[in-house]
Design an enzyme around this catalytic site. Sequence first.
Site, short mmCIF file in Angstrom:
data_model
loop_
_atom_site.label_atom_id
_atom_site.label_comp_id
_atom_site.label_asym_id
_atom_site.label_seq_id
_atom_site.Cartn_x
_atom_site.Cartn_y
_atom_site.Cartn_z
N ASP A 1 10.54 93.05 93.90
CA ASP A 1 10.04 92.00 93.45
C ASP A 1 8.44 92.31 92.46
O ASP A 1 8.05 91.68 91.65
CB ASP A 1 8.77 91.51 94.97
CG ASP A 1 9.98 91.05 95.53
OD1 ASP A 1 10.30 89.47 95.72
OD2 ASP A 1 10.12 91.67 96.52
N ARG B 1 2.45 83.71 95.73
CA ARG B 1 3.16 84.74 96.47
C ARG B 1 2.46 85.37 95.26
O ARG B 1 2.70 85.80 93.62
CB ARG B 1 4.75 84.41 96.38
CG ARG B 1 5.47 83.21 97.02
CD ARG B 1 5.12 83.92 98.28
NE ARG B 1 5.52 84.58 99.13
CZ ARG B 1 6.87 85.13 99.34
NH1 ARG B 1 7.86 84.44 98.90
NH2 ARG B 1 7.22 86.27 99.35
#
Length: 335
Positions: free
Chosen positions: A227, A89
Amino acid sequence: MKITVAGRSQEMRALWYEAGEVIMIDQRLLPNTFKLVRFTKCSEVAASIKDMTVRGAPAIGVAAAYGMLLATREGIDLGGAASMLKATRPTAHDLFFAVDSMLEAVRSGKDPEKAAIAYADSIVDKCRLIGEYGEPLIKDGATIMTHCNAGALATVDYGTALAPMRVARNKGKKMFVYVSETRPRLQGMKLTAYELLNEGIPHAIISDGASGHFMRKGVDIIIVGADRIAANGDFANKIGTYEKAVLAKELGVPFYTAAPISTFDFTIEDGTQIPIEDRNEEEVTVIDGHRIAPKGCRALNPSFDMTPNRYVTGIITEIGVIRPNEVGKVRRMLQ
Protein backbone atom coordinates in the site's frame (compact mmCIF):
# COMPACT_ATOMS: atom_id res chain seq x y z
CA MET A 1 -10.00 -10.46 -15.08
CA LYS A 2 -12.45 -13.33 -15.46
CA ILE A 3 -15.72 -12.91 -13.58
CA THR A 4 -18.55 -15.43 -13.59
CA VAL A 5 -21.94 -13.70 -13.69
CA ALA A 6 -25.16 -15.72 -14.00
CA GLY A 7 -23.12 -18.79 -14.87
CA ARG A 8 -21.24 -17.08 -17.72
CA SER A 9 -17.54 -16.19 -17.59
CA GLN A 10 -16.63 -12.73 -18.90
CA GLU A 11 -13.71 -10.33 -18.85
CA MET A 12 -14.25 -7.24 -16.70
CA ARG A 13 -12.35 -4.50 -14.91
CA ALA A 14 -12.92 -3.84 -11.23
CA LEU A 15 -14.02 -0.27 -11.99
CA TRP A 16 -14.36 2.05 -14.95
CA TYR A 17 -15.87 5.33 -16.18
CA GLU A 18 -18.70 5.42 -18.66
CA ALA A 19 -21.20 8.10 -19.74
CA GLY A 20 -20.73 10.33 -16.71
CA GLU A 21 -20.71 7.52 -14.15
CA VAL A 22 -18.04 5.75 -12.15
CA ILE A 23 -18.98 2.07 -12.18
CA MET A 24 -17.39 -0.45 -9.83
CA ILE A 25 -17.85 -3.95 -8.49
CA ASP A 26 -19.07 -3.76 -4.89
CA GLN A 27 -16.31 -5.78 -3.24
CA ARG A 28 -18.15 -5.85 0.09
CA LEU A 29 -20.68 -8.30 -1.32
CA LEU A 30 -18.30 -10.78 -2.93
CA PRO A 31 -18.05 -13.71 -3.32
CA ASN A 32 -21.72 -14.54 -2.83
CA THR A 33 -23.28 -11.53 -4.56
CA PHE A 34 -22.06 -9.78 -7.69
CA LYS A 35 -23.31 -6.20 -7.93
CA LEU A 36 -22.23 -3.13 -9.86
CA VAL A 37 -22.64 0.26 -8.21
CA ARG A 38 -22.68 3.61 -10.01
CA PHE A 39 -21.67 7.05 -8.80
CA THR A 40 -22.05 10.52 -10.30
CA LYS A 41 -20.65 12.61 -7.43
CA CYS A 42 -17.15 12.94 -6.04
CA SER A 43 -18.48 12.58 -2.49
CA GLU A 44 -20.02 9.23 -3.41
CA VAL A 45 -16.69 7.96 -4.73
CA ALA A 46 -14.99 9.17 -1.55
CA ALA A 47 -17.54 7.24 0.52
CA SER A 48 -16.94 4.11 -1.61
CA ILE A 49 -13.22 4.30 -0.82
CA LYS A 50 -13.86 4.87 2.89
CA ASP A 51 -16.37 2.03 3.29
CA MET A 52 -14.25 -0.37 1.20
CA THR A 53 -16.67 -0.81 -1.68
CA VAL A 54 -13.42 -0.42 -3.64
CA ARG A 55 -10.16 -1.49 -2.06
CA GLY A 56 -6.54 -2.17 -2.94
CA ALA A 57 -4.07 0.69 -3.33
CA PRO A 58 -3.96 0.93 -7.16
CA ALA A 59 -7.76 0.56 -7.47
CA ILE A 60 -8.27 3.19 -4.77
CA GLY A 61 -6.02 5.49 -6.77
CA VAL A 62 -8.03 4.97 -9.95
CA ALA A 63 -11.28 5.51 -8.05
CA ALA A 64 -9.86 8.78 -6.71
CA ALA A 65 -8.83 9.86 -10.22
CA TYR A 66 -12.38 9.24 -11.38
CA GLY A 67 -13.65 11.08 -8.29
CA MET A 68 -11.63 14.11 -9.32
CA LEU A 69 -13.14 13.83 -12.80
CA LEU A 70 -16.63 13.88 -11.29
CA ALA A 71 -15.64 16.93 -9.24
CA THR A 72 -14.82 18.80 -12.45
CA ARG A 73 -18.19 17.80 -13.90
CA GLU A 74 -19.97 18.97 -10.74
CA GLY A 75 -18.12 22.26 -10.81
CA ILE A 76 -16.98 21.96 -7.20
CA ASP A 77 -13.71 23.23 -5.77
CA LEU A 78 -10.95 20.83 -6.82
CA GLY A 79 -8.81 21.59 -3.78
CA GLY A 80 -11.68 20.65 -1.51
CA ALA A 81 -12.40 17.54 -3.55
CA ALA A 82 -8.75 16.52 -3.34
CA SER A 83 -8.71 16.97 0.44
CA MET A 84 -11.92 14.96 0.83
CA LEU A 85 -10.56 12.06 -1.23
CA LYS A 86 -7.17 12.07 0.49
CA ALA A 87 -8.85 11.86 3.91
CA THR A 88 -10.55 8.55 3.13
CA ARG A 89 -7.63 6.09 3.55
CA PRO A 90 -4.37 7.45 5.01
CA THR A 91 -2.01 4.55 4.22
CA ALA A 92 -2.41 3.85 0.50
CA HIS A 93 0.01 6.11 -1.39
CA ASP A 94 -1.61 5.52 -4.80
CA LEU A 95 -4.59 7.54 -3.53
CA PHE A 96 -2.43 10.63 -3.01
CA PHE A 97 -0.46 10.05 -6.21
CA ALA A 98 -3.63 9.80 -8.31
CA VAL A 99 -5.29 12.87 -6.81
CA ASP A 100 -2.16 14.97 -7.30
CA SER A 101 -1.80 13.66 -10.86
CA MET A 102 -5.35 14.76 -11.65
CA LEU A 103 -4.84 18.17 -10.04
CA GLU A 104 -1.75 18.72 -12.17
CA ALA A 105 -3.51 17.52 -15.32
CA VAL A 106 -6.54 19.78 -14.86
CA ARG A 107 -4.49 22.82 -13.87
CA SER A 108 -2.31 22.36 -16.95
CA GLY A 109 -5.38 22.44 -19.18
CA LYS A 110 -5.75 18.75 -20.01
CA ASP A 111 -9.17 17.24 -20.56
CA PRO A 112 -10.21 15.72 -17.18
CA GLU A 113 -11.99 12.74 -18.69
CA LYS A 114 -9.06 11.83 -20.90
CA ALA A 115 -6.65 12.32 -17.99
CA ALA A 116 -8.62 10.06 -15.63
CA ILE A 117 -9.09 7.32 -18.21
CA ALA A 118 -5.41 7.54 -19.16
CA TYR A 119 -4.46 7.18 -15.50
CA ALA A 120 -6.62 4.06 -15.16
CA ASP A 121 -5.21 2.56 -18.36
CA SER A 122 -1.66 3.25 -17.15
CA ILE A 123 -2.29 1.33 -13.93
CA VAL A 124 -3.64 -1.64 -15.90
CA ASP A 125 -0.60 -1.58 -18.18
CA LYS A 126 1.78 -1.36 -15.22
CA CYS A 127 0.13 -4.36 -13.59
CA ARG A 128 0.46 -6.33 -16.82
CA LEU A 129 4.18 -5.54 -16.82
CA ILE A 130 4.46 -6.54 -13.16
CA GLY A 131 3.08 -9.91 -14.22
CA GLU A 132 5.64 -10.25 -17.00
CA TYR A 133 8.60 -9.30 -14.80
CA GLY A 134 7.40 -11.45 -11.91
CA GLU A 135 6.55 -14.58 -13.89
CA PRO A 136 10.16 -15.87 -14.15
CA LEU A 137 10.28 -15.98 -10.34
CA ILE A 138 7.62 -18.70 -10.37
CA LYS A 139 9.03 -22.07 -11.28
CA ASP A 140 6.86 -24.75 -12.87
CA GLY A 141 5.12 -26.69 -10.11
CA ALA A 142 5.69 -23.93 -7.54
CA THR A 143 3.93 -23.67 -4.23
CA ILE A 144 3.10 -20.00 -3.60
CA MET A 145 1.73 -18.11 -0.61
CA THR A 146 -0.03 -14.76 -0.72
CA HIS A 147 -1.80 -12.53 1.80
CA CYS A 148 -4.85 -10.27 1.49
CA ASN A 149 -6.01 -9.40 -2.02
CA ALA A 150 -3.56 -7.99 -4.55
CA GLY A 151 -5.39 -9.23 -7.59
CA ALA A 152 -7.39 -7.56 -10.33
CA LEU A 153 -10.09 -6.45 -7.91
CA ALA A 154 -7.49 -4.44 -6.02
CA THR A 155 -5.78 -3.02 -9.09
CA VAL A 156 -8.48 -2.60 -11.80
CA ASP A 157 -7.07 -5.53 -13.80
CA TYR A 158 -4.30 -8.19 -13.73
CA GLY A 159 -3.27 -7.51 -10.12
CA THR A 160 0.12 -6.98 -8.54
CA ALA A 161 0.86 -10.10 -6.47
CA LEU A 162 -1.51 -12.18 -8.60
CA ALA A 163 -0.29 -10.83 -11.96
CA PRO A 164 2.83 -13.07 -12.10
CA MET A 165 0.62 -16.06 -11.29
CA ARG A 166 -1.76 -15.21 -14.13
CA VAL A 167 1.12 -14.85 -16.59
CA ALA A 168 2.76 -18.08 -15.36
CA ARG A 169 -0.53 -19.92 -15.78
CA ASN A 170 -0.94 -18.54 -19.30
CA LYS A 171 2.53 -19.85 -20.14
CA GLY A 172 1.51 -23.34 -19.05
CA LYS A 173 3.18 -23.43 -15.65
CA LYS A 174 1.57 -25.44 -12.86
CA MET A 175 1.29 -23.96 -9.39
CA PHE A 176 -0.56 -24.16 -6.10
CA VAL A 177 -1.41 -21.11 -4.01
CA TYR A 178 -1.91 -20.88 -0.25
CA VAL A 179 -4.36 -18.03 0.38
CA SER A 180 -4.37 -16.73 3.94
CA GLU A 181 -7.87 -15.75 5.04
CA THR A 182 -6.74 -12.24 6.11
CA ARG A 183 -8.64 -11.28 9.22
CA PRO A 184 -10.54 -9.21 9.98
CA ARG A 185 -12.08 -8.34 6.58
CA LEU A 186 -11.30 -11.75 5.04
CA GLN A 187 -10.06 -10.32 1.74
CA GLY A 188 -8.01 -13.44 1.08
CA MET A 189 -10.94 -15.78 1.57
CA LYS A 190 -13.55 -13.60 -0.11
CA LEU A 191 -11.59 -11.93 -2.90
CA THR A 192 -8.27 -13.65 -3.69
CA ALA A 193 -9.79 -17.13 -3.57
CA TYR A 194 -12.67 -15.82 -5.71
CA GLU A 195 -10.25 -14.55 -8.34
CA LEU A 196 -8.16 -17.72 -8.37
CA LEU A 197 -11.32 -19.83 -8.64
CA ASN A 198 -12.49 -17.81 -11.65
CA GLU A 199 -9.03 -18.09 -13.23
CA GLY A 200 -8.81 -21.84 -12.63
CA ILE A 201 -5.62 -21.60 -10.54
CA PRO A 202 -5.39 -24.35 -7.88
CA HIS A 203 -5.39 -22.96 -4.34
CA ALA A 204 -6.49 -23.50 -0.76
CA ILE A 205 -7.59 -21.01 1.89
CA ILE A 206 -5.63 -21.22 5.14
CA SER A 207 -6.10 -19.46 8.46
CA ASP A 208 -3.66 -16.60 8.98
CA GLY A 209 -2.04 -18.39 11.90
CA ALA A 210 -1.27 -21.46 9.76
CA SER A 211 1.22 -19.63 7.53
CA GLY A 212 4.32 -20.76 9.41
CA HIS A 213 3.12 -24.36 9.43
CA PHE A 214 2.75 -24.44 5.67
CA MET A 215 5.98 -22.53 5.05
CA ARG A 216 7.85 -25.16 7.00
CA LYS A 217 6.14 -27.93 5.02
CA GLY A 218 7.27 -26.30 1.78
CA VAL A 219 6.59 -22.94 0.15
CA ASP A 220 8.73 -21.86 -2.82
CA ILE A 221 7.86 -18.16 -2.88
CA ILE A 222 5.67 -15.60 -1.12
CA ILE A 223 4.25 -12.69 -3.12
CA VAL A 224 2.14 -9.95 -1.51
CA GLY A 225 1.01 -6.50 -2.54
CA ALA A 226 1.89 -3.13 -0.99
CA ASP A 227 0.00 0.00 0.00
CA ARG A 228 2.98 2.30 0.47
CA ILE A 229 6.72 1.75 -0.04
CA ALA A 230 9.23 4.06 1.64
CA ALA A 231 12.41 5.36 0.01
CA ASN A 232 14.49 2.63 1.68
CA GLY A 233 12.27 -0.28 0.61
CA ASP A 234 10.33 -0.68 3.86
CA PHE A 235 6.67 -1.16 2.99
CA ALA A 236 3.18 -1.25 4.46
CA ASN A 237 0.67 -3.91 3.52
CA LYS A 238 -2.34 -5.59 5.07
CA ILE A 239 -1.98 -6.47 8.73
CA GLY A 240 -0.27 -9.85 9.09
CA THR A 241 2.24 -9.30 6.29
CA TYR A 242 5.09 -8.51 8.69
CA GLU A 243 4.69 -11.83 10.47
CA LYS A 244 4.90 -13.75 7.20
CA ALA A 245 8.03 -11.84 6.17
CA VAL A 246 9.84 -12.61 9.43
CA LEU A 247 8.92 -16.30 9.23
CA ALA A 248 9.97 -16.41 5.58
CA LYS A 249 13.40 -15.03 6.51
CA GLU A 250 13.77 -17.62 9.26
CA LEU A 251 12.79 -20.47 6.95
CA GLY A 252 14.66 -19.27 3.85
CA VAL A 253 11.55 -18.63 1.73
CA PRO A 254 11.95 -15.84 -0.89
CA PHE A 255 9.60 -12.99 0.01
CA TYR A 256 8.49 -10.46 -2.63
CA THR A 257 6.15 -7.53 -2.69
CA ALA A 258 4.64 -6.37 -5.98
CA ALA A 259 3.53 -2.81 -6.72
CA PRO A 260 3.65 -0.11 -9.37
CA ILE A 261 6.03 2.81 -8.91
CA SER A 262 3.02 4.95 -7.93
CA THR A 263 3.03 3.05 -4.61
CA PHE A 264 6.51 4.38 -3.75
CA ASP A 265 6.52 7.39 -1.44
CA PHE A 266 9.89 9.08 -1.80
CA THR A 267 8.92 11.82 0.66
CA ILE A 268 9.51 9.42 3.56
CA GLU A 269 12.86 7.79 4.21
CA ASP A 270 11.76 4.67 6.06
CA GLY A 271 8.72 2.67 7.10
CA THR A 272 8.42 4.19 10.56
CA GLN A 273 7.00 7.28 8.84
CA ILE A 274 4.21 5.42 7.04
CA PRO A 275 0.81 6.31 8.55
CA ILE A 276 -1.02 3.18 9.70
CA GLU A 277 -4.79 3.33 9.48
CA ASP A 278 -6.77 2.18 12.53
CA ARG A 279 -10.25 1.03 11.59
CA ASN A 280 -13.49 0.39 13.47
CA GLU A 281 -13.20 -2.29 16.16
CA GLU A 282 -16.43 -3.89 14.95
CA GLU A 283 -14.51 -5.26 11.96
CA VAL A 284 -12.85 -7.54 14.53
CA THR A 285 -15.74 -8.20 16.91
CA VAL A 286 -18.50 -8.66 14.30
CA ILE A 287 -18.68 -11.01 11.30
CA ASP A 288 -21.53 -10.74 8.78
CA GLY A 289 -23.63 -8.80 11.26
CA HIS A 290 -23.12 -11.20 14.15
CA ARG A 291 -21.07 -10.25 17.19
CA ILE A 292 -18.52 -12.96 17.96
CA ALA A 293 -16.69 -11.24 20.84
CA PRO A 294 -18.05 -11.00 24.39
CA LYS A 295 -20.05 -7.83 24.96
CA GLY A 296 -17.96 -5.24 26.74
CA CYS A 297 -14.66 -6.39 25.21
CA ARG A 298 -12.71 -3.84 23.20
CA ALA A 299 -10.71 -4.58 20.06
CA LEU A 300 -7.72 -2.96 18.37
CA ASN A 301 -7.81 -2.94 14.59
CA PRO A 302 -4.75 -1.66 12.70
CA SER A 303 -5.47 -2.19 9.02
CA PHE A 304 -1.80 -2.43 7.98
CA ASP A 305 1.63 -3.25 9.34
CA MET A 306 5.11 -2.28 8.19
CA THR A 307 7.68 -4.76 6.92
CA PRO A 308 11.33 -3.62 7.14
CA ASN A 309 13.42 -3.93 3.98
CA ARG A 310 15.73 -6.56 5.50
CA TYR A 311 12.94 -9.12 5.12
CA VAL A 312 12.24 -8.29 1.46
CA THR A 313 13.91 -10.33 -1.28
CA GLY A 314 12.70 -8.00 -4.01
CA ILE A 315 10.02 -5.58 -5.19
CA ILE A 316 8.30 -6.53 -8.45
CA THR A 317 7.48 -3.38 -10.43
CA GLU A 318 6.60 -2.38 -13.98
CA ILE A 319 10.28 -1.61 -14.62
CA GLY A 320 11.60 -4.90 -13.28
CA VAL A 321 12.43 -6.62 -10.01
CA ILE A 322 14.16 -4.20 -7.65
CA ARG A 323 16.18 -5.17 -4.59
CA PRO A 324 15.47 -3.00 -1.54
CA ASN A 325 18.94 -1.44 -1.72
CA GLU A 326 18.23 -0.41 -5.33
CA VAL A 327 15.18 1.75 -4.58
CA GLY A 328 17.41 4.83 -4.68
CA LYS A 329 17.99 4.20 -8.39
CA VAL A 330 14.25 4.49 -9.01
CA ARG A 331 14.15 7.71 -7.03
CA ARG A 332 16.96 9.22 -9.10
CA MET A 333 15.35 8.03 -12.33
CA LEU A 334 12.12 9.90 -11.51
CA GLN A 335 13.84 13.14 -10.51
